[in-house]
Design an enzyme around this catalytic site. Structure first.
Site, short mmCIF file in Angstrom:
data_model
loop_
_atom_site.label_atom_id
_atom_site.label_comp_id
_atom_site.label_asym_id
_atom_site.label_seq_id
_atom_site.Cartn_x
_atom_site.Cartn_y
_atom_site.Cartn_z
CE LYS A 107 -4.48 -1.80 1.80
NZ LYS A 107 -3.84 -3.40 2.31
C1 LIG Z 1 -4.66 -4.55 1.54
C2 LIG Z 1 -4.04 -5.76 1.45
C3 LIG Z 1 -4.43 -6.77 0.73
C4 LIG Z 1 -5.48 -6.72 -0.26
O1 LIG Z 1 -5.43 -5.76 -1.43
P1 LIG Z 1 -6.72 -5.24 -2.20
O2 LIG Z 1 -6.15 -4.08 -3.07
O3 LIG Z 1 -7.57 -4.77 -1.01
O4 LIG Z 1 -7.22 -6.44 -2.74
C5 LIG Z 1 -3.49 -7.89 0.69
N1 LIG Z 1 -2.54 -8.09 1.53
C6 LIG Z 1 -2.14 -7.18 2.52
C7 LIG Z 1 -0.73 -7.27 3.20
C8 LIG Z 1 -2.81 -5.83 2.47
O5 LIG Z 1 -2.45 -5.03 3.27
#
Ligand SMILES: *Cc1c(COP(=O)(O)O)cnc(C)c1O
Length: 433
Positions: A107
């Site tokens: 993210k």
């Molecule tokens: C947010 C997150 C996901 C999921 O990602 P999406 O874009 O919401 O499908 C998977 N793994 C981790 C570690 C995350 O923080």
């Protein structure tokens, strides 16, 4: 470039409007009117380009009409000041490690890009300060807070449930200071989210201050995630692997995988995708039956994927003209229990000396089960295993060391403001800001 709403009832927006608003006025998600094809010359020379160069080419296709070249290049290069290595695990399976950024999770890419793009628009317009409200159960808050740290013209309020996030997660957004304020809410995550939603709808507050959100519905957070898919393919090309590439994405709100699907639409040579789920199997069921039926999320050890109504499903439907046939021909699914996730994480570590986190483990297992002999598979390793230290240690029965970057956060002093979960107190607090 104009952006339309997936609900089709709102006026088209400029990039700036889409980024500042987040959600369209008809509650739909913004989609770019055109998805540009990248030229074959790019795909031929991609293997000799750096991550930043590749990302800039992709960013130019998305945002080049709306942001001048010099500024866009700076935004891309500032965002991607860390590597995204492709690591061999076993057989034909590779891990794309997306966790070398400041908060050790993928993210970081979207949060850093969005903060810089928003900062660019604010600087250009010389307009009033923008306030980002974000509710978090852990990971989103840290990525957003760190992504926006020190960006001029933006203040961030992180709302988190008191005593319900791990100490490692908490220190990543409570120790920063500057333009980041952590609000410790006496409630659960849903209370935090409800406060944020009420704030966006409150007329007094919106008159008093400019409010925006920073979750994966925002085009500036979700589109930049396409960058690293191209880079993964480039790294495979460099190894001479060009055919039958399969990418597997551990998914929750489906923002990450949707960015990959956009990449494919731009010509990226990938043959198919796998959306990997934990017990929250709404998308998996949709693939099997053609019926989408959201339900309340269930708690798992891969908790960033505990989503019962994935917000970006609307974008996937739109991208494929609502055709279940088209969607299921490019994407397959899987769903695993906590027991299966644990077994996979432990097996992979013992057999291949590769330590997965619980989310990556879901993706890795899907490739082990579904990859055909003539295919080469990449799963996105979305977070560093140390972010889930207790869970991972409990599975492999060995200590997991905390990387330097995380330790630095833990040295900082916690600063937070405690608030009850009622909206009036929260509103009164924001009105003093
Ligand atoms: C947010 C997150 C996901 C999921 O990602 P999406 O874009 O919401 O499908 C998977 N793994 C981790 C570690 C995350 O923080």
């Amino acid at each position: 470039m104009k952006y339309y709403s997936t609900n089709g009832k709102a006026d088209k927006a400029t990039l700036q409007e889409a980024v500042v608003k987040g959600l369209a006025s008809d509650k739909g998600l913004f989609m770019p009117e055109v998805i540009k094809q990248l030229p074959s010359s790019f795909f031929e020379k991609m293997k000799d380009m750096s991550f930043q160069e590749i990302a800039y080419t992709v960013a130019d296709a998305f945002f080049g009409e709306d942001v001048d070249a010099e500024s866009l290049k700076k935004i891309v290069y500032d965002t991607l000041n860390f590597d995204v290595p492709l690591v061999h695990v076993n057989d034909n399976i590779y891990s794309l490690e997306l966790y070398h950024g400041p908060t050790l999770a993928f993210k970081d890419v979207g949060a850093r890009f969005m903060s810089r793009l928003l900062g660019y628009f604010i600087a250009k317009e010389g307009k009033e300060e923008v306030n980002v409200l974000v509710a978090t159960s852990g990971d989103t808050g840290s990525a957003v807070a760190n992504g926006f740290l020190g960006v001029k013209g933006i203040r961030v309020f992180v709302l988190y449930p008191k005593g319900k996030v791990s100490p490692i997660q908490e220190c990543q957004f409570t120790t920063l200071g500057q333009n980041i304020t952590a609000l410790e809410i006496d409630g659960v995550f849903d209370d935090c989210q409800a406060l944020v939603k009420s704030a966006f709808m409150d007329a007094d507050l919106n008159k008093h201050m400019k409010l925006t959100s920073a979750n994966s519905i925002n085009v500036a957070r979700f589109l930049p995630q396409a960058f690293y898919y191209f880079y993964a393919v480039a790294q495979l090309h460099k190894m001479g692997k060009k055919d039958n590439i399969v990418i597997c994405v551990p998914s929750g709100n489906f923002g990450n995988i949707t960015a990959g699907l956009f990449g494919k639409r731009m010509g990226m040579p990938v043959s198919r995708f796998i959306a990997a789920n934990n017990k929250n199997d709404i998308f998996f069921n949709y693939l099997q039956t053609g019926v989408y039926s959201p339900k309340p999320s269930v708690q798992t050890i891969a908790n960033a994927m505990d989503v019962g109504d994935p917000s970006n499903f609307a974008r996937i439907l739109d991208l494929y003209g609502k055709s279940h046939k088209e969607i299921s021909s490019e994407i397959s699914g899987c769903t695993y229990t906590d027991e299966q996730i644990k077994e996979t994480l432990n097996d992979c570590y013992k057999k291949h000396k590769y330590l997965l986190d619980p989310h990556g483990a879901v993706g890795y297992r899907a490739l082990c089960e579904q990859l055909k002999e003539n295919e080469v598979g990449v799963f996105l390793e979305t977070a560093h295993p140390a972010k889930f230290k207790d869970t991972v240690e409990g599975i492999i029965n060995e200590p997991v060391s905390i990387p330097q970057k995380l330790q630095e956060f833990m040295k900082g002093e916690k600063q937070s403001i405690e608030l009850p979960k009622d909206f009036e107190t929260f509103k009164a607090y924001l009105l003093t800001k």
